[in-house]
Structure formats: C-alpha cells, structure tokens
Design an enzyme around this catalytic site. Structure first.
Site, mmCIF file in Angstrom:
data_model
loop_
_atom_site.group_PDB
_atom_site.id
_atom_site.type_symbol
_atom_site.label_atom_id
_atom_site.label_comp_id
_atom_site.label_asym_id
_atom_site.label_seq_id
_atom_site.Cartn_x
_atom_site.Cartn_y
_atom_site.Cartn_z
ATOM 1 N N LYS A 32 2.022 11.091 -4.971
ATOM 2 C CA LYS A 32 3.035 10.082 -4.626
ATOM 3 C C LYS A 32 4.406 10.606 -5.038
ATOM 4 O O LYS A 32 4.536 11.211 -6.112
ATOM 5 C CB LYS A 32 2.692 8.778 -5.362
ATOM 6 C CG LYS A 32 3.510 7.563 -4.969
ATOM 7 C CD LYS A 32 2.942 6.318 -5.658
ATOM 8 C CE LYS A 32 3.708 5.049 -5.349
ATOM 9 N NZ LYS A 32 3.127 3.858 -5.999
ATOM 10 N N SER A 107 2.336 -0.037 -2.921
ATOM 11 C CA SER A 107 3.387 0.895 -2.577
ATOM 12 C C SER A 107 2.885 2.332 -2.416
ATOM 13 O O SER A 107 3.607 3.164 -1.873
ATOM 14 C CB SER A 107 4.475 0.877 -3.651
ATOM 15 O OG SER A 107 3.950 1.321 -4.910
ATOM 16 N N SER A 131 -0.729 -1.540 -6.558
ATOM 17 C CA SER A 131 -0.245 -0.573 -5.567
ATOM 18 C C SER A 131 -1.212 0.528 -5.173
ATOM 19 O O SER A 131 -0.978 1.238 -4.200
ATOM 20 C CB SER A 131 1.019 0.096 -6.080
ATOM 21 O OG SER A 131 2.124 -0.589 -5.601
HETATM 22 N N1 GLN Z 1 2.338 -5.813 -4.914
HETATM 23 C C1 GLN Z 1 3.104 -5.180 -5.942
HETATM 24 C C2 GLN Z 1 4.563 -5.298 -5.625
HETATM 25 O O1 GLN Z 1 4.882 -5.662 -4.535
HETATM 26 C C3 GLN Z 1 2.702 -3.749 -6.086
HETATM 27 C C4 GLN Z 1 3.706 -2.867 -6.736
HETATM 28 C C5 GLN Z 1 3.090 -1.767 -7.559
HETATM 29 O O2 GLN Z 1 1.959 -1.884 -8.046
HETATM 30 N N2 GLN Z 1 3.868 -0.700 -7.750
HETATM 31 O O3 GLN Z 1 5.411 -5.071 -6.459
#
Ligand code: GLN
Length: 430
Positions: A32, A107, A131
């Site tokens: 990532k 994400s 995420s």
């Molecule tokens: N659903 C979470 C958000 O929208 C996921 C973000 C994450 O885990 N980085 O922030």
C-alpha cells in the site's frame, strides 16, 4: 472511469541484506502506498505528495525483502487511508475486479484488487477501522489484521495511531500465518511496537481441534442486518458448523453501547487524522510551492487539493477541536467501555464469528448512499481496532457476484488461535 490499482513499480532495494533463511523466497507482493520505500515515491494517495520520496524504508518492507519476497508495485489507496470505497484516491479510482460498476471498498483498495485479480502472492495494507477487512469481504479474499502493535508501523503514515494496524491480503490462511511469523516483533524504530508473545504461527496452524474451540455470534448485531441473504448464509454456515461438532453459542453485547462505534470511530479517527497530517502543508516538503505570503490563503489553496472525503473529516475534526472538545474525551471514555465489555466476553469464548458487514459491495452509484452508518453492521469491525484484537476475513462462498465471508476475532495477543480457527473454517470454502 479508468481503473488504477497500481502506483509506482517496486524493485528490490539492493542495500538490504537478505537473510540466510528466506521463508518468502520469490513470493511476489504489493505494498500500500502509505508505506515508505527509499527513493520510490510514497504518496499516501494524496496529490500533495505526488513524487514525494522518503529517505528510509518502512520496517515492513525491509523485513519482507530480507525474507526473500519480491516487490512488484505500490498499491493505490483512498487518500491518506481515510476512506471506504476505493473511489477517493488522489490518483484515480480502484474498482471491483469482478464487476467494474461496483466498488471494491477501501482504503486498502489497490492491495485488495491485486490479490483478488491474482496479480501477486500477497499484499500489504493498513487497517484503522476496517480498511483491510472490508475490501476483503467485498471481493471474497483472505485478509488478516493482527493484534495492534505486534507489527511495526515504522515508515507507515499515521492516521489514528492507537487504532492503526498493519494488515495483509493473502491467497490463504497459511500464507497469512507465515507473514505474521516474518513480520511480528518489537522494532526499536517504533517504540509503540510489541512482541507477539506467541511464535510458530504457520508451524502450529493445525494444532487445534474443533471440539475444543468455543465460538460465539452476537445476536443483537445480527438482528441489525438489512440484507437477509447475508443473514441466511450466515445461519446456514452456523448450522453446518454445529453439525460438524463446533461449539457455537449465542452471545450478547450491548447494542446500544456498541452502536456508538459509528460516531466514536468518526470522532477519534478524524481528530487524530487531522493532527497526524498537520505537517501536510507543502511548505516544508511536497508538491506545491508558496505563491504569496499569506499563510491562510496559501494553505486554503494547497489543501483544496485534498479529495472531498478527507476535507470532510478535517472539517469534522476542526469542529470538535474548536467547539466540542468534550466530545473527543467522551469518545475516548466510550472506547474503554468497549475494551472492558470485549475482555469480559473473551473470558467466556475463544472467538467471535460474524458476517463482516450487513451489505454486499455496493455499486459506484450507491457507494456514498449505501453506507449510511445507521446499522452497527456498517462498521462494527472497528471495535476490534478499539481493543486491538486480531481479526480475520475468511471467504466461504467465492461466488464472485456475491462473495460471502465470515470474520473471526479473538482476544488481543491470541493471533494464533484466530488463524487456527480460520484454517478450520477455510475447509468450508466453496
Ligand atoms: N471505514 C474506515 C474509514 O472510512 C476505514 C479506514 C481505515 O481503516 N483506514 O475511515
């Protein structure tokens, strides 16, 4: 919309000395793009850092190279990891590989795509709220978020540090266990990192009997599922597991308390995310240059390059900072109530088994409406970031139109049991 899961290509950093024993030899991976790799752009998915190069390597990248893995590419992500769709990167979108009219989730959208599309052997993501696990659910792949802290975050962009966890997507549970063997451990460069207290995750993966594990599902959460197809598939699986000798009980968690996760996560992660990114001004480093002396005008101009999703969270954060400071403290207190309730629960059962969400991957058109955050099932996975539990997505039905998985969560530092149970359930995959 052009699908853009890959960012900068990656090579092996030859300055890193490989270990003699290389458990990941020749396994290909994607990383990532919020993990630093020396001299390769590390963008965090934001235009403000397009072409930005960091002078050091993240510990995760170094460990993977030392273990013989072969890096292929940086993976796209929702800007600053603050997203849930794959649609809010500064560098184009990442779409569902099975159906381009649907989202893949975020994400860690690029990392999920490259595994679902079978382009690499494993991929690294980060998980603050869900995420890694949410996109894994949308496309039906294995994904693991270990206990908070046991994998170093050195060289990973901070979002909400006490929730941020390195996580990964893999072809199967064995590979996930192998990655934990390689990646876990205290790192002197990250003083928040911890030793896992366990070892030999892969070696011991089959050291478990289904009769000896006690699983529990949370009835009040299941009642909040809107898509009955998900509920039916889950109930079918539970019946089958019981018939096969698994010990599964119905458990209770206070829905009223845990439903606050939707707000608590939003407040804490946004406030932390705002402060973690306060250095993103482009004045000291980054892409855009100061055009006049007026800081306020300039910062407005520069920060207008953030996507809407990030601006929204920064606005929420400013409102809390300026006018509602007690909300942040309240949210932190509620987090401790979750921690206590979950620790009471894990004294009675080994693992929670649940569907990971209450809806299948929504269409691009519905992505922002479908996620209304009024059901606990929209975002309950974040409770396992609140308490630091390991949490594993196990695909059961690989039907690519509506893949179905379950999530397994165990008490913090019980990563081995989480993976072992995952391995038992993997046998139910169809
Ligand atoms: N659903 C979470 C958000 O929208 C996921 C973000 C994450 O885990 N980085 O922030």
């Amino acid at each position: 919309m052009k699908n853009n899961p890959r960012l900068s290509p990656l090579n092996i950093d030859n300055k890193i000395k490989k270990n003699k024993v290389q458990p990941l030899k020749n396994m290909t991976f994607a990383l990532k793009d919020n993990f630093a790799v020396r001299n390769i752009p590390t963008t965090g998915g934001t235009k403000l850092l397009e072409n930005f190069k960091i002078t050091y390597n993240s510990t995760v990248y170094e460990k993977l190279i030392k273990a013989g893995a072969k890096p292929i590419t940086k993976a796209n992500l929702d800007e600053l990891a603050m997203g849930f769709s794959g649609l809010t990167s500064g560098f184009g979108v990442v779409l569902n590989p099975y159906d381009g009219s649907k989202i893949i989730g975020g994400s860690s959208s690029g990392s999920a795509y490259l595994i679902a599309n079978k382009e690499v052997d494993f991929s690294i993501g980060s998980d603050t709220g869900d995420s890694v696990r949410k996109p894994a659910w949308y496309v039906g792949i294995t994904a693991f978020k270990p206990t908070w802290g046991i994998v170093s975050r050195y060289g990973l962009f901070d979002f909400s540090p006490s929730w941020d966890t390195v996580g990964w997507f893999s072809k199967n549970v064995d590979d996930s266990a192998l990655l934990l063997d390689v990646l876990q451990g205290k790192d002197e460069k990250d003083f928040t990192s911890l030793n896992s207290r366990e070892k030999d995750f892969l070696k011991d993966i089959n050291n478990i009997k289904k009769e000896d594990v006690k699983l529990g599902y949370i009835k009040s959460f299941l009642d909040d599922i809107k898509d009955k197809d998900i509920l039916n598939k889950f109930n079918d699986l539970i019946l089958k597991l019981k018939k096969d000798g698994f010990n599964i009980v119905e458990i209770d968690l206070d829905l009223k308390l845990f439903k606050t996760i939707l707000t608590v996560y939003r407040i804490i992660s946004s406030v932390n995310g705002f402060s973690s990114n306060s250095n993103l001004t482009s004045f000291l480093f980054g892409n855009f240059e100061l055009e006049n002396d007026e800081f306020k005008n300039e910062i407005t101009r520069i920060r207008s390059n953030f996507v809407y999703e990030v601006k929204k969270r920064f606005l929420l954060s400013s409102e809390v900072f300026l006018n509602k400071k007690n909300l942040y403290n309240k949210a932190r207190k509620i987090r401790h109530l979750y921690i206590n309730a979950l620790s009471d629960l894990f004294a009675k059962i080994d693992a929670i088994i649940m569907p990971p969400a209450g809806n299948y991957a929504p269409s691009i058109k519905d992505a922002f409406n479908a996620v209304k955050y009024n059901s606990i099932m929209d975002e309950y996975l974040g409770i396992f970031n609140a308490n630091g539990s390991p949490s594993l997505n196990i695909p059961i039905l690989k039907n690519i139109e509506k893949p179905f998985s379950v999530n397994i969560a165990t008490a913090p530092f019980n990563d081995k049991k989480c993976l072992q149970i995952g391995k038992l359930l993997e046998k139910y995959e169809r």
